[in-house]
Design an enzyme around this catalytic site. Structure first.
Site, PDB file in Angstrom:
ATOM      1  N   GLU A   1      10.241   1.528  10.447  1.00  0.00           N
ATOM      2  CA  GLU A   1      11.187   2.640  10.297  1.00  0.00           C
ATOM      3  C   GLU A   1      10.369   3.910  10.445  1.00  0.00           C
ATOM      4  OE1 GLU A   1      12.968   5.677   9.496  1.00  0.00           O
ATOM      5  OE2 GLU A   1      12.588   5.173   7.409  1.00  0.00           O
TER       6      GLU A   1
ATOM      7  N   GLU B   1       9.204  15.766  16.083  1.00  0.00           N
ATOM      8  CA  GLU B   1       9.543  15.803  14.663  1.00  0.00           C
ATOM      9  C   GLU B   1       8.627  16.778  13.925  1.00  0.00           C
ATOM     10  OE1 GLU B   1      10.772  12.574  11.308  1.00  0.00           O
ATOM     11  OE2 GLU B   1       8.882  12.210  12.337  1.00  0.00           O
TER      12      GLU B   1
ATOM     13  N   GLY C   1       6.999   5.303   8.258  1.00  0.00           N
ATOM     14  CA  GLY C   1       6.061   6.395   8.473  1.00  0.00           C
ATOM     15  C   GLY C   1       6.221   6.965   9.867  1.00  0.00           C
ATOM     16  N   SER C   2       5.165   7.527  10.378  1.00  0.00           N
ATOM     17  CA  SER C   2       5.225   8.208  11.669  1.00  0.00           C
ATOM     18  C   SER C   2       5.310   7.219  12.822  1.00  0.00           C
ATOM     19  CB  SER C   2       3.993   9.094  11.853  1.00  0.00           C
ATOM     20  OG  SER C   2       2.838   8.302  12.078  1.00  0.00           O
ATOM     21  N   THR C   3       5.860   7.690  13.929  1.00  0.00           N
ATOM     22  CA  THR C   3       5.951   6.860  15.132  1.00  0.00           C
ATOM     23  C   THR C   3       4.555   6.532  15.659  1.00  0.00           C
ATOM     24  OG1 THR C   3       8.087   7.806  15.696  1.00  0.00           O
ATOM     25  CG2 THR C   3       6.864   6.774  17.484  1.00  0.00           C
TER      26      THR C   3
ATOM     27  N   CYS D   1      13.317  11.647   6.699  1.00  0.00           N
ATOM     28  CA  CYS D   1      13.469  11.259   8.107  1.00  0.00           C
ATOM     29  C   CYS D   1      14.905  11.411   8.590  1.00  0.00           C
ATOM     30  CB  CYS D   1      12.993   9.823   8.312  1.00  0.00           C
ATOM     31  SG  CYS D   1      13.844   8.611   7.279  1.00  0.00           S
TER      32      CYS D   1
ATOM     33  N   LYS E   1       0.848  -1.192   0.000  1.00  0.00           N
ATOM     34  CA  LYS E   1       0.000   0.000   0.000  1.00  0.00           C
ATOM     35  C   LYS E   1       0.882   1.239   0.000  1.00  0.00           C
ATOM     36  CE  LYS E   1      -2.003   2.767   2.881  1.00  0.00           C
ATOM     37  NZ  LYS E   1      -2.097   4.020   2.070  1.00  0.00           N
TER      38      LYS E   1
END
Length: 478
Positions: free
Chosen positions: A247, A382, A225-227, A281, A172
């Site tokens: 990651e 971030e 992607g995001s945490t 990132c 995706k």
């Protein structure tokens, strides 16, 4: 209006209920394409196709897998101009950057793992009167979820090792930047990739993405992607004992000592701060400078930053393109306002701008902020935009303390000519990657990933092939 389609079981098709999601061109704020708003039923079709294709693909010779993946890489190279234009239109990044970095890296990922699998050997361990050997077997159907900042680059980073190892994949891509994934679907058909081996399902994270993560027949999830989303995925997948590679975010320190090669440092720091509009990132968003050169650096860095042209991604002179979406632009602008509230001084930038001819696009000036503590939200959270903070330090010990003062631990950059300091400081950094006198210099054989809230697991080289395989030990007594 471009109608992007799903790629399921070797064919291009729309979502069964015909629901769609608009795709915006961030350079002008206009809708230019649609994707299928895929639901659980579309994901189910993709997983069924992948399950059906798995036994034959897993049994396909390494030589044949190598040839098919290499062919995909060749076709991406042949369509470089088309892929780059699509990436720039979709993401807002400068066209020259997509041509120089994103698309070549996409084909390089496919070619690298096409070759790496030919060198991925089994291990054997001889005992007194027996021998052990370890098989590395593909997992089955695996899911990959890739982000919007480096769309083709990170999509291929995941699917290439998975396919090379003999898995079948349901991928995706981000709903914000789907175009190069759609072009890749076309390339896979042309390259003769067997039906069902790779399936690309477009849609939203909370529907299509969630369905992939939750499905009991998906054996592993590779996510970038995001945490916040990574934590949600872990909550769902961990109780099912799926393999996870996450990651996630970064709040990377760029540590500059006075004995560095100043000119090279300054040139690279501009790139490590604002490349891809700061939407990488690995960008060095916290710049720590030894006090003896702090004023000189601040003056030169501000001057160089002011010289950067912000504007149309298709203009060859543009250094900073558009932010990926209106929502993200507004988020970054709110972070700049927060920095001011926390006592930060904006040395340059900090505003949305409206370039001529692109007045409705999502553009932000590259921004430098000073005067903040290491513990404030601006230096802890971030931002993922063209925003950096600068802080002085007095000695090596303080530099290490400031750099490690983060819940993230993805990368760090050191600038120094002292070899002993290089080794000392690199060892003390709580990050998965340390660059010394360079930035974003990647050897695809090396492990990539972070510690703390930056992620779990490693990708790259044999680490990725190990993730996408299951070891089986066989012990034979003579």
């Amino acid at each position: 209006m471009i109608k992007i389609l799903n790629y399921i079981d070797g064919k291009l098709s729309s979502q069964g209920n015909n629901k769609t999601v608009d795709v915006y061109n961030p350079s002008n704020g206009e809708v230019y394409a649609t994707i299928p708003d895929s639901d659980t039923s579309e994901v189910e079709k993709a997983i069924e196709a992948a399950q059906k294709a798995f036994p034959k693909w897993a049994a396909t010779s390494i030589d044949k897998r190598h040839k098919v993946l290499s062919k995909i890489a060749d076709l991406i190279d042949e369509r470089l101009e088309e892929f780059a234009a699509a990436e720039s239109t979709d993401n807002g990044k400068p066209l020259w950057l997509a041509k120089k970095v994103d698309i070549p890296r996409g084909s390089a990922n496919m070619r690298f793992f096409a070759n790496a699998i030919t060198q991925f050997s089994s291990e054997s361990h001889e005992m007194n009167g027996a021998i052990n050997y370890t098989l590395r077997e593909p997992l089955g159907v695996v899911g990959t979820i890739s982000p919007w900042n480096l769309p083709l680059y990170l999509l291929t980073w995941k699917i290439a090792p998975a396919l090379a190892a003999g898995n079948t994949v349901v991928a995706k891509p981000s709903e914000v930047t789907p175009m190069t994934a759609y072009l890749l679907s076309q390339v896979c058909i042309e390259a003769g990739l067997p039906e069902g081996v790779l399936n690309i399902v477009h849609g939203m994270g909370h529907t299509a993405g969630s369905a992939i993560v939750k499905h009991r027949d998906v054996k592993a999830i590779s996510f970038t992607g995001s945490t916040r989303v990574g934590k949600e995925i872990a909550t769902i997948a961990a109780p099912e004992f799926k393999k996870l590679s996450l990651e996630m975010g970064g709040k990377n320190a760029n540590v500059i000592f006075a004995d560095c090669d100043y000119d090279q440092m300054l040139k690279t720091t501009i790139n490590s701060s604002f490349s891809n509009q700061g939407q990488i990132c690995l960008c060095g968003s916290r710049i720590l400078v030894e006090r003896s050169i702090y004023d000189r650096f601040k003056k030169d860095f501000v001057e160089k930053t002011k010289e950067m042209k912000v504007g149309d991604p298709f203009d060859q002179g543009t250094r900073v393109g558009a932010m990926v979406s209106k929502v993200h632009m507004e988020k970054v602008l709110s972070c700049i306002e927060l920095a001011k509230e926390e006592g930060g001084s904006v040395l340059t930038g900090g505003k949305r701008i409206h370039p001529e001819g692109k007045e409705n696009g999502y553009y932000i000036e590259p921004t430098i902020i000073e005067g903040l503590s290491g513990n404030c939200r601006t230096n802890q959270e971030e931002i993922f935009g063209p925003v950096v903070t600068i802080m002085p330090f007095d000695d090596e010990k303080e530099a290490v303390k400031l750099a490690n003062n983060s819940s993230y631990g993805l990368s760090c950059t050191l600038w120094t000519s002292d070899v002993s300091r290089t080794h000392r400081v690199a060892k003390e950094m709580h990050t998965g990657i340390v660059w010394v006198n360079t930035w974003l210099l990647r050897d695809l054989r090396t492990p990539f990933g972070g510690v703390k809230n930056s992620g779990v697991g490693r990708e790259g080289g044999f680490e990725a092939l190990r993730f996408f395989t299951e070891p089986k030990n066989v012990c034979i007594k003579y």
